[in-house]
Design a protein around this motif. Structure first.
Motif, PDB file in Angstrom:
ATOM      1  N   GLU A   1      -8.346  -7.229  -9.348  1.00 48.32           N
ATOM      2  CA  GLU A   1      -9.637  -7.045  -8.684  1.00 48.32           C
ATOM      3  C   GLU A   1     -10.331  -8.389  -8.463  1.00 48.32           C
TER       4      GLU A   1
ATOM      5  N   GLU B   1      -5.341  -4.729 -13.918  1.00 50.39           N
ATOM      6  CA  GLU B   1      -6.208  -4.274 -12.830  1.00 50.39           C
ATOM      7  C   GLU B   1      -7.463  -5.138 -12.720  1.00 50.39           C
TER       8      GLU B   1
ATOM      9  N   LEU C   1       1.238   1.259  -3.955  1.00 38.97           N
ATOM     10  CA  LEU C   1       0.040   1.169  -4.796  1.00 38.97           C
ATOM     11  C   LEU C   1      -1.210   1.244  -3.914  1.00 38.97           C
ATOM     12  N   PRO C   2      -1.419   2.387  -3.249  1.00 44.14           N
ATOM     13  CA  PRO C   2      -2.524   2.465  -2.287  1.00 44.14           C
ATOM     14  C   PRO C   2      -3.905   2.331  -2.915  1.00 44.14           C
ATOM     15  N   GLN C   3      -4.054   2.728  -4.168  1.00 37.79           N
ATOM     16  CA  GLN C   3      -5.369   2.612  -4.799  1.00 37.79           C
ATOM     17  C   GLN C   3      -5.616   1.215  -5.347  1.00 37.79           C
ATOM     18  N   LEU C   4      -4.530   0.526  -5.729  1.00 34.25           N
ATOM     19  CA  LEU C   4      -4.673  -0.822  -6.284  1.00 34.25           C
ATOM     20  C   LEU C   4      -4.939  -1.841  -5.180  1.00 34.25           C
TER      21      LEU C   4
ATOM     22  N   ARG D   1       2.601  -4.300 -11.640  1.00 31.98           N
ATOM     23  CA  ARG D   1       2.198  -2.889 -11.492  1.00 31.98           C
ATOM     24  C   ARG D   1       3.210  -2.147 -10.626  1.00 31.98           C
TER      25      ARG D   1
ATOM     26  N   LYS E   1       5.308   1.181 -11.598  1.00 32.69           N
ATOM     27  CA  LYS E   1       5.264   2.402 -10.784  1.00 32.69           C
ATOM     28  C   LYS E   1       6.668   2.933 -10.494  1.00 32.69           C
TER      29      LYS E   1
ATOM     30  N   GLY F   1      -3.616  -3.480   2.036  1.00 31.17           N
ATOM     31  CA  GLY F   1      -2.485  -2.695   1.563  1.00 31.17           C
ATOM     32  C   GLY F   1      -1.488  -2.385   2.658  1.00 31.17           C
TER      33      GLY F   1
ATOM     34  N   PRO G   1      -5.972  -1.352  -1.563  1.00 30.25           N
ATOM     35  CA  PRO G   1      -6.316  -0.356  -0.539  1.00 30.25           C
ATOM     36  C   PRO G   1      -6.548  -0.972   0.835  1.00 30.25           C
TER      37      PRO G   1
ATOM     38  N   GLY H   1       0.797  -1.219   0.000  1.00 28.17           N
ATOM     39  CA  GLY H   1       0.000   0.000   0.000  1.00 28.17           C
ATOM     40  C   GLY H   1       0.829   1.268   0.000  1.00 28.17           C
TER      41      GLY H   1
END
Length: 383
Positions: free
Chosen positions: A155, A151, A97-100, A183, A187, A106, A102, A94
């Protein structure tokens, strides 16, 4: 020199190796090919056909979808970024990649946990191929040309019931974790994971026939790849043309047996990552594989001990219709890479367990001969 068997070493017994290859073909694999190295000496061989319709022979130099062997390449790329200080192994994912990934996951799941399959994130494949849950092959054909986005796959894994608590052992094998690592590479490097791995792992190792496929077709000489799906597809169907976006970071690479041996030799000699990183990659824990067996797993590396023969490092891999095994002894002197063009050949019995098939015993004999000069060597199950 015959295309199906070459040797540069008088110390090998080419006849025994070729006999073991022929045994795998006779047991039911349409085509099998291998490269074995020992102290700088090399033997290559092949047995059977690349195409059951035409009888085109399989050759030792053919390209193959190598499945989860890709994970070692991805893990090595991550470790390079650890060396450069851009990634911390024990930092929460997290942080990057906090949004991926969460929330609590994370914060609890570290980069190391993604690499060694202790994240608790379940594998996404059964959700990307939903018909498998009903023992139907329909999803295989439906997804042949489908373009999945990373993504989307991540998910699927995050939405499924957890496979365990983050950090708990034994770990549970998860391709989803390696999609997340892809990912992460993107990043921190500012380029796609495929491009980074190609430039910094594949090219650094000097591999000439290894790469991520640009589309569903394999470029260069290759076999057809026959999937039986535990008897659900009869006769087995060719899936050599397939979009591998459903598992690219964990199992998408195409390679050759020669390139795989070269890669693992370079990796274990500290030429791809440094010795400190390699030591981290070789810290193993028990992990439950997708077939239910328990393996000793590090960071993108399997550890395989064979009594009286030594400790080996490497990985195995499958794609639809293709199976590959690559192992290198800890001292780097003995290596084996084997490719076959039929997968999931065993039909289940009345209890749902896969029946024993002569192919398994024939492969054990081949692995024992290739790794230990002994077809009766006790190569552990799961390899």
């Amino acid at each position: 020199m015959p295309a199906d068997s070459t040797s540069t070493s008088p110390d090998f017994d080419p006849a025994e190796l070729k006999s073991a290859l022929d045994g795998v073909h006779r047991a039911g694999i349409p085509g099998v090919y291998a490269e074995v190295r020992d102290a700088g000496r090399t033997w290559r061989g092949a047995s059977g056909v690349a195409d059951v319709s035409t009888g085109r022979p399989v050759r030792p130099d053919m390209r193959q979808r190598v499945g989860s062997i890709t994970k070692t390449f991805t893990a090595a790329a991550v470790m390079q970024q650890v060396e450069q200080g851009r990634i911390r192994l024990d930092a929460p994912i997290g942080d990057y990649l906090p949004q991926l990934v969460p929330g609590e996951r994370g914060r609890k799941i570290t980069v190391r946990m993604l690499l060694n399959h202790t994240s608790g994130i379940p594998d996404h494949i059964r959700y990307a191929f939903p018909s498998l849950q009903n023992m139907s092959p329909a999803s295989l054909d439906a997804n042949r040309f489908r373009q999945f986005h990373p993504e989307e796959l991540i998910e699927m894994g995050l939405a499924a019931p957890p496979a365990g608590e983050p950090g708990a052992t034994p770990g549970v094998y998860s391709n989803t974790g390696y999609e997340i690592l892809g990912r992460l590479l993107e990043k921190v490097t500012g380029t796609s994971a495929e491009e980074y791995i190609t430039r910094n792992v594949i090219e650094r190792a000097g591999l000439r026939h290894t790469g991520f496929p640009a589309g569903p077709r394999i470029q260069g000489p290759h076999s057809r790849m026959y999937e039986a799906l535990w008897g659900l597809i009869d006769p087995p169907r060719d899936y050599s043309v397939y979009n591998m976006s459903w598992v690219m970071m964990g199992a998408g690479l195409v390679s050759t047996t020669e390139d795989l041996n070269r890669f693992y030799a370079k990796l274990l000699d500290g030429k791809i990552v440094n010795r400190s990183s390699l030591a981290q990659m070789q810290r193993t824990i028990p992990v439950i594989a997708l077939d239910g067996s328990t393996i000793e797993y590090g960071l993108g590396l399997h550890k395989v001990g064979i009594e009286g023969c030594g400790t080996f490092w490497g990985h195995d891999g499958t794609a639809w219709g293709a199976g590959t095994m690559s192992l290198t002894r800890a001292d780097g002197e003995r290596q084996m890479s084997v490719a076959i063009n039929l997968m999931r050949w065993s039909r289940p019995d009345s209890s749902g367990k896969a029946r024993h098939h002569p192919i398994e015993e024939a492969l054990r004999t081949l692995y024992g001969q290739a790794l230990c000069d002994d077809g009766n060597a006790q190569v552990p199950s799961g390899t």
